[in-house]
Write an enzyme that holds these catalytic residues in place. Structure first.
Site, PDB file in Angstrom:
ATOM      1  N   LEU A   1      -5.179   6.815  -1.685  1.00 25.01           N
ATOM      2  CA  LEU A   1      -5.202   8.277  -1.595  1.00 25.01           C
ATOM      3  C   LEU A   1      -6.515   8.823  -1.049  1.00 25.01           C
ATOM      4  O   LEU A   1      -6.637  10.025  -0.848  1.00 25.01           O
ATOM      5  CB  LEU A   1      -4.901   8.889  -2.966  1.00 25.01           C
ATOM      6  CG  LEU A   1      -3.547   8.508  -3.566  1.00 25.01           C
ATOM      7  CD1 LEU A   1      -3.335   9.224  -4.892  1.00 25.01           C
ATOM      8  CD2 LEU A   1      -2.412   8.800  -2.604  1.00 25.01           C
ATOM      9  N   LYS A   2      -7.498   7.953  -0.845  1.00 26.94           N
ATOM     10  CA  LYS A   2      -8.754   8.324  -0.163  1.00 26.94           C
ATOM     11  C   LYS A   2      -9.377   9.604  -0.750  1.00 26.94           C
ATOM     12  O   LYS A   2      -9.640  10.570  -0.040  1.00 26.94           O
ATOM     13  CB  LYS A   2      -8.518   8.506   1.333  1.00 26.94           C
ATOM     14  CG  LYS A   2      -8.020   7.246   2.050  1.00 26.94           C
ATOM     15  CD  LYS A   2      -7.825   7.516   3.532  1.00 26.94           C
ATOM     16  CE  LYS A   2      -7.449   6.271   4.309  1.00 26.94           C
ATOM     17  NZ  LYS A   2      -6.087   5.790   3.998  1.00 26.94           N
ATOM     18  N   LEU A   3      -9.644   9.600  -2.037  1.00 24.11           N
ATOM     19  CA  LEU A   3     -10.166  10.803  -2.673  1.00 24.11           C
ATOM     20  C   LEU A   3     -11.530  11.191  -2.113  1.00 24.11           C
ATOM     21  O   LEU A   3     -12.396  10.349  -1.857  1.00 24.11           O
ATOM     22  CB  LEU A   3     -10.274  10.600  -4.185  1.00 24.11           C
ATOM     23  CG  LEU A   3      -8.983  10.271  -4.947  1.00 24.11           C
ATOM     24  CD1 LEU A   3      -9.231  10.343  -6.442  1.00 24.11           C
ATOM     25  CD2 LEU A   3      -7.837  11.165  -4.543  1.00 24.11           C
TER      26      LEU A   3
ATOM     27  N   ARG B   1       2.854  -1.300  10.703  1.00 25.49           N
ATOM     28  CA  ARG B   1       3.930  -1.295  11.695  1.00 25.49           C
ATOM     29  C   ARG B   1       4.348  -2.664  12.211  1.00 25.49           C
ATOM     30  O   ARG B   1       5.547  -2.871  12.456  1.00 25.49           O
ATOM     31  CB  ARG B   1       3.539  -0.352  12.836  1.00 25.49           C
ATOM     32  CG  ARG B   1       3.682   1.108  12.443  1.00 25.49           C
ATOM     33  CD  ARG B   1       2.974   2.055  13.397  1.00 25.49           C
ATOM     34  NE  ARG B   1       1.540   2.080  13.175  1.00 25.49           N
ATOM     35  CZ  ARG B   1       0.720   2.992  13.679  1.00 25.49           C
ATOM     36  NH1 ARG B   1       1.193   3.950  14.464  1.00 25.49           N
ATOM     37  NH2 ARG B   1      -0.579   2.965  13.420  1.00 25.49           N
TER      38      ARG B   1
ATOM     39  N   LYS C   1       0.846  -1.192   0.000  1.00 27.67           N
ATOM     40  CA  LYS C   1       0.000   0.000   0.000  1.00 27.67           C
ATOM     41  C   LYS C   1       0.882   1.243   0.000  1.00 27.67           C
ATOM     42  O   LYS C   1       1.744   1.406   0.861  1.00 27.67           O
ATOM     43  CB  LYS C   1      -0.910   0.029   1.240  1.00 27.67           C
ATOM     44  CG  LYS C   1      -1.805   1.263   1.321  1.00 27.67           C
ATOM     45  CD  LYS C   1      -2.739   1.203   2.496  1.00 27.67           C
ATOM     46  CE  LYS C   1      -2.093   1.613   3.796  1.00 27.67           C
ATOM     47  NZ  LYS C   1      -1.803   3.083   3.884  1.00 27.67           N
TER      48      LYS C   1
ATOM     49  N   ARG D   1      -3.468  -6.638  13.844  1.00 26.16           N
ATOM     50  CA  ARG D   1      -2.371  -6.714  14.789  1.00 26.16           C
ATOM     51  C   ARG D   1      -2.239  -8.144  15.305  1.00 26.16           C
ATOM     52  O   ARG D   1      -3.193  -8.687  15.862  1.00 26.16           O
ATOM     53  CB  ARG D   1      -2.608  -5.781  15.992  1.00 26.16           C
ATOM     54  CG  ARG D   1      -2.608  -4.290  15.648  1.00 26.16           C
ATOM     55  CD  ARG D   1      -1.201  -3.835  15.287  1.00 26.16           C
ATOM     56  NE  ARG D   1      -1.122  -2.396  15.085  1.00 26.16           N
ATOM     57  CZ  ARG D   1      -1.317  -1.778  13.934  1.00 26.16           C
ATOM     58  NH1 ARG D   1      -1.646  -2.478  12.864  1.00 26.16           N
ATOM     59  NH2 ARG D   1      -1.186  -0.473  13.833  1.00 26.16           N
TER      60      ARG D   1
ATOM     61  N   ILE E   1     -15.415  17.231  -5.009  1.00 25.32           N
ATOM     62  CA  ILE E   1     -16.585  17.300  -5.876  1.00 25.32           C
ATOM     63  C   ILE E   1     -16.451  16.237  -6.970  1.00 25.32           C
ATOM     64  O   ILE E   1     -15.332  15.842  -7.336  1.00 25.32           O
ATOM     65  CB  ILE E   1     -16.769  18.703  -6.475  1.00 25.32           C
ATOM     66  CG1 ILE E   1     -15.580  19.080  -7.383  1.00 25.32           C
ATOM     67  CG2 ILE E   1     -16.966  19.741  -5.385  1.00 25.32           C
ATOM     68  CD1 ILE E   1     -15.804  20.363  -8.166  1.00 25.32           C
ATOM     69  N   PRO E   2     -17.563  15.728  -7.493  1.00 30.58           N
ATOM     70  CA  PRO E   2     -17.507  14.610  -8.429  1.00 30.58           C
ATOM     71  C   PRO E   2     -16.582  14.827  -9.623  1.00 30.58           C
ATOM     72  O   PRO E   2     -15.839  13.909 -10.015  1.00 30.58           O
ATOM     73  CB  PRO E   2     -18.964  14.437  -8.862  1.00 30.58           C
ATOM     74  CG  PRO E   2     -19.742  14.908  -7.678  1.00 30.58           C
ATOM     75  CD  PRO E   2     -18.959  16.063  -7.132  1.00 30.58           C
ATOM     76  N   ASN E   3     -16.608  16.010 -10.234  1.00 31.19           N
ATOM     77  CA  ASN E   3     -15.789  16.252 -11.416  1.00 31.19           C
ATOM     78  C   ASN E   3     -14.298  16.139 -11.098  1.00 31.19           C
ATOM     79  O   ASN E   3     -13.521  15.563 -11.876  1.00 31.19           O
ATOM     80  CB  ASN E   3     -16.091  17.630 -11.994  1.00 31.19           C
ATOM     81  CG  ASN E   3     -15.330  17.892 -13.274  1.00 31.19           C
ATOM     82  OD1 ASN E   3     -15.571  17.250 -14.290  1.00 31.19           O
ATOM     83  ND2 ASN E   3     -14.395  18.832 -13.237  1.00 31.19           N
TER      84      ASN E   3
END
Length: 240
Positions: free
Chosen positions: A61-63, A216, A33, A186, A66-68
């Site tokens: 990147l967890k965007l 980790r 990742k 974990r 706005i949709p565009n």
């Protein structure tokens, strides 16, 4: 590996990330990742460097915009040849659908398979008090996560990122084929750090997780390859 153990390359520089990764035999490809810290430091070049070593990439990147804007960004990500990428389910149906369109368009333009689109439900650092007080969302964490999973499925996402504590409820709501990839893993010997909703690899397998994200406990281990191998062994045995 159909149910991968994904190593979180949470390093501040590409040199550190690649030095770490070079400990792993090239004959045994892994999935890693690449999150915001590393990608913002090194850009698409780190994706290509990891792929050149034969490893698969989960670009996390967890965007959320706005949709565009999200559709345009996903069009770029689709050209990178990554295996998975992420978007926040909280962005809503229109944004999630735009993310999928952009991802497929970018991959098609590059003659590549489209990455799996995974929606972030609730971060594993979110507990009940944070959900109700900080986010002003009533009800339980599990109810919020299941709702986001249903929204993601209806928006043509391929799965979600969730705690292993919620994956069974998600599969009950949306079906076992909808991916539930679970961070916050974990081994019993490891500290929970800043994670709140954690689970061992065995327990995650028993709950129905489709893949683990581990940072980790591997990256900070004295012998990362041995730590990774032990987690894969535990995970594989539990899935048999």
């Amino acid at each position: 590996m159909s149910r991968p153990v994904i190593i979180a390359l949470d390093f501040p520089t590409s040199d550190q990330a690649l030095t770490f990764l070079d400990q792993f035999p090239q004959t045994t490809p892994v999935t890693v990742k690449i999150g915001m810290e590393l990608f913002y430091a090194a850009g698409p070049a780190i994706v290509k460097a990891v792929q050149a070593r034969g490893h698969a990439v989960f670009l996390d990147l967890k965007l959320h915009d706005i949709p565009n804007t999200v559709e345009s960004a996903m069009r770029v990500i689709g050209r990178l040849g990554v295996r998975y990428t992420t978007v926040h389910a909280a962005g809503g149906h229109v944004m999630l659908a735009a993310a999928k369109r952009g991802l497929v368009a970018g991959a098609t333009a590059a003659s590549l398979p489209a990455p799996k689109l995974l929606a972030i439900t609730q971060l594993t650092s979110t507990d009940q008090a944070m959900l109700n007080t900080d986010q002003q969302i009533p009800g339980s964490v599990q109810a919020s996560v299941v709702h986001y999973a249903q929204l993601a499925q209806a928006s043509d996402c391929d799965g979600v990122i969730c705690s292993a504590q919620e994956v069974a409820a998600i599969h009950q709501a949306v079906g076992a084929d909808f991916l539930g990839i679970t961070p916050g893993i974990r081994p019993l010997s490891a500290a929970t750090d800043d994670q709140q909703r954690v689970m061992t690899p065995t327990a995650a397998a028993q709950a129905g997780s489709n893949g683990l994200v581990v940072g980790r406990p591997i990256t900070q281990a004295n012998d990362p390859v041995a730590a990774y191998t032990e987690i894969v062994k535990e995970w594989s045995n539990a899935n048999d």
